[in-house]
Design an enzyme around this catalytic site. Sequence first.
Site, PDB file in Angstrom:
ATOM      1  N   GLN A  67      23.124   3.906  -0.306  1.00 15.95           N
ATOM      2  CA  GLN A  67      23.560   3.881  -1.710  1.00 15.95           C
ATOM      3  C   GLN A  67      24.004   5.283  -2.137  1.00 15.95           C
ATOM      4  O   GLN A  67      23.193   6.112  -2.513  1.00 15.95           O
ATOM      5  CB  GLN A  67      22.418   3.388  -2.602  1.00 15.95           C
ATOM      6  N   GLU A 129       8.199   3.660  -0.237  1.00 18.12           N
ATOM      7  CA  GLU A 129       7.524   2.414   0.109  1.00 18.12           C
ATOM      8  C   GLU A 129       6.031   2.658   0.296  1.00 18.12           C
ATOM      9  O   GLU A 129       5.600   3.774   0.578  1.00 18.12           O
ATOM     10  CB  GLU A 129       8.111   1.834   1.396  1.00 18.12           C
ATOM     11  N   TYR A 160       7.858   6.476  -9.520  1.00 17.68           N
ATOM     12  CA  TYR A 160       8.824   5.474  -9.961  1.00 17.68           C
ATOM     13  C   TYR A 160       9.111   5.606 -11.449  1.00 17.68           C
ATOM     14  O   TYR A 160      10.173   5.210 -11.921  1.00 17.68           O
ATOM     15  CB  TYR A 160       8.289   4.069  -9.677  1.00 17.68           C
ATOM     16  N   TYR A 232       4.386  -9.193 -19.232  1.00 18.42           N
ATOM     17  CA  TYR A 232       5.127  -9.177 -17.969  1.00 18.42           C
ATOM     18  C   TYR A 232       4.138  -8.908 -16.839  1.00 18.42           C
ATOM     19  O   TYR A 232       3.320  -7.981 -16.926  1.00 18.42           O
ATOM     20  CB  TYR A 232       6.221  -8.103 -17.955  1.00 18.42           C
ATOM     21  N   ASN A 237       3.507  -5.485  -4.385  1.00 15.75           N
ATOM     22  CA  ASN A 237       3.501  -6.235  -3.122  1.00 15.75           C
ATOM     23  C   ASN A 237       2.387  -5.812  -2.178  1.00 15.75           C
ATOM     24  O   ASN A 237       2.122  -6.471  -1.175  1.00 15.75           O
ATOM     25  CB  ASN A 237       4.868  -6.131  -2.422  1.00 15.75           C
ATOM     26  N   TYR A 243       0.520   3.686  -5.901  1.00 19.71           N
ATOM     27  CA  TYR A 243       1.689   2.827  -5.703  1.00 19.71           C
ATOM     28  C   TYR A 243       1.880   1.942  -6.933  1.00 19.71           C
ATOM     29  O   TYR A 243       1.370   0.830  -7.021  1.00 19.71           O
ATOM     30  CB  TYR A 243       1.528   1.978  -4.445  1.00 19.71           C
TER      31      TYR A 243
END
Length: 352
Positions: A67, A129, A160, A232, A237, A243
């Site tokens: 990207q 990740e 993030y 929400y 994951n 994280y």
Amino acid sequence: MAPKEESRKLNRFYFFFMLQVCISFTLFTIFLKMKKDSLTNELPEVLATVGWRKPTLILLWTFPFGQEFLLNRCPEEFDISGCFYTADRTLYSSAHAVVLFHRDVCTTKTQLPQTPRPSNQRWVWFNNESPSHCPNLAIMNNLINLTMSYRVDSDIFAPYGWIEKHNTTINFTIPKKTKLAAWAISNWNPNSRRVKYYGELKNHLQVDIYGRLHLNMPRDTQPELLSTYKFYFAFENSIHVDYITEKFWYNALYSGCVPVVMGPPRENYERFIPRDAFIHVDDFSSPQELASYLLSLDKDEEKYKQYFNWRSQYYVPLQDDPWTVSYCRVCKALKDAPTFRTIASIEKWFKD
């Protein structure tokens, strides 16, 4: 005045005038080339041609996941003076640092630079990740000098998201709510904790599911759509220290929802945001108990509003280009970098 003296003064005037013209022309030429170099990678050579000291050259070995984005376009709060970013691998031997995005280079060592490494060149390991989705960490043994990730104990902390303080106290307006709960998920794994949890929760609470195999969510209207929901579900994951992804920061908080989180322990979230800004699934003995609490909040407007009290002092800034923001952090880190050192095992540190 004697003719000779007048002639000498005139000659000096012309000399300094022409010198000034030459300097101005040179600086103007540099400016034009710098404008061009913001999209290419010639700046180090341009500066060298006029005798300027080369800047700290930071090479992106790959654009993450391919990207591409504009380099050297950092916001003002990221002071990159003295640094220049490039993706031109031909400048490898001149680079002071090489940023390696793990997922792009972890398959085999042949994806790493193969040219002999210059003395004191720093390799920066960049990863966003969790350890559960980060293969072949051992490939980086004895190669990396600086780490960059969402982990607070990274050399370069690249989260993030985050909150920032308002200059003054404000009255936050809660977006109009017409729906109860939403969850967006792209990786539907029936054996995962979050999907199993939802399997019990749906018996007690209506949740609109978006993502692959579910409702469609146009990306350009995502915040507006999610803002209509009271809650929400920011279910990660995998569960690891620090994280906390865009599910929490962007999908929930930026959109104006109350996050219901599944991730690291509540104490971990509270390192980054006030405790009354979110609801943690671990605070309830079962999905049914959580559902009962959310339904009670749906009926108690004043109690629901308390989850927005923190917004009078803080806000979640929008990241127009998260990749750019992450890479912009590298320059300062290199300026402040400790004595050159090599990390024996990224795997041991990251999986602790």
